[in-house]
Design a protein around this motif. Structure first.
Motif, PDB file in Angstrom:
ATOM      1  N   LEU A   1     -44.175  39.791 117.739  1.00  0.00           N
ATOM      2  CA  LEU A   1     -43.015  39.134 118.333  1.00  0.00           C
ATOM      3  C   LEU A   1     -41.746  39.739 117.757  1.00  0.00           C
ATOM      4  O   LEU A   1     -41.620  39.868 116.532  1.00  0.00           O
ATOM      5  CB  LEU A   1     -43.068  37.632 118.008  1.00  0.00           C
TER       6      LEU A   1
ATOM      7  N   SER B   1     -39.204  38.652 122.474  1.00  0.00           N
ATOM      8  CA  SER B   1     -40.174  39.374 123.302  1.00  0.00           C
ATOM      9  C   SER B   1     -41.471  39.588 122.540  1.00  0.00           C
ATOM     10  O   SER B   1     -41.460  39.848 121.346  1.00  0.00           O
ATOM     11  CB  SER B   1     -39.638  40.759 123.692  1.00  0.00           C
ATOM     12  N   ASN B   2     -42.579  39.483 123.250  1.00  0.00           N
ATOM     13  CA  ASN B   2     -43.878  39.857 122.689  1.00  0.00           C
ATOM     14  C   ASN B   2     -44.146  41.296 123.077  1.00  0.00           C
ATOM     15  O   ASN B   2     -43.904  41.685 124.216  1.00  0.00           O
ATOM     16  CB  ASN B   2     -44.986  38.958 123.235  1.00  0.00           C
TER      17      ASN B   2
ATOM     18  N   LYS C   1     -38.587  39.400 116.335  1.00  0.00           N
ATOM     19  CA  LYS C   1     -37.918  38.269 115.703  1.00  0.00           C
ATOM     20  C   LYS C   1     -36.408  38.474 115.627  1.00  0.00           C
ATOM     21  O   LYS C   1     -35.641  37.533 115.801  1.00  0.00           O
ATOM     22  CB  LYS C   1     -38.489  38.036 114.312  1.00  0.00           C
TER      23      LYS C   1
ATOM     24  N   ASP D   1     -46.358  36.622 130.466  1.00  0.00           N
ATOM     25  CA  ASP D   1     -45.558  37.673 129.830  1.00  0.00           C
ATOM     26  C   ASP D   1     -45.048  38.690 130.838  1.00  0.00           C
ATOM     27  O   ASP D   1     -45.076  39.891 130.603  1.00  0.00           O
ATOM     28  CB  ASP D   1     -46.356  38.387 128.730  1.00  0.00           C
TER      29      ASP D   1
END
Length: 119
Positions: free
Chosen positions: A61, A107-108, A63, A9
């Motif tokens: 996350l 993206s997390n 979305k 990440d």
């Protein structure tokens, strides 16, 4: 022991891995591992803009971004869909203003991450 750099990440970690069943009489092979410092993504520098920050209430996350970067938003307008534990959660604007996103779809994020700034 062999050293590796693992990136997860966008964060780099230096790890040492010991070979299982390694023969103690075998000579160790020195491995030069350059020190790598993870740099923040370029988009994260937008978080320094003045204005009201839109924070992530929990890890998840990204979305979907519901409005365009630079769009004018109203207070309580949904701006991001954050998926957590397979549920979609709408993150709303805390105030009126122009939104600048600090994240992208896919993206997390962690709890309290700056998702956007409204100025």
């Amino acid at each position: 022991m062999r050293n590796f750099i693992v990136t997860i990440d966008g964060k780099s970690y230096s790890v040492g891995v010991e070979e299982v069943g390694a023969n103690e009489s075998a000579p160790a092979i020195p491995v030069a591992v350059p020190e790598v410092k993870a740099s923040a993504p370029v988009i994260a520098t937008k978080a320094t803009l003045s204005g009201e920050k839109v924070l992530s209430p929990f890890p998840g996350l990204i979305k979907k971004l519901l409005v365009a970067d630079g769009a004018t938003v109203k207070k309580d307008q949904p701006v991001i869909v954050l998926e957590a534990m397979k549920m979609d959660n709408e993150i709303t604007a805390p105030c009126d203003g122009v939104i600048t996103f600090n994240v992208a779809t896919g993206s997390n994020v962690e709890t309290n991450a700056v998702l956007a700034v409204i100025g």
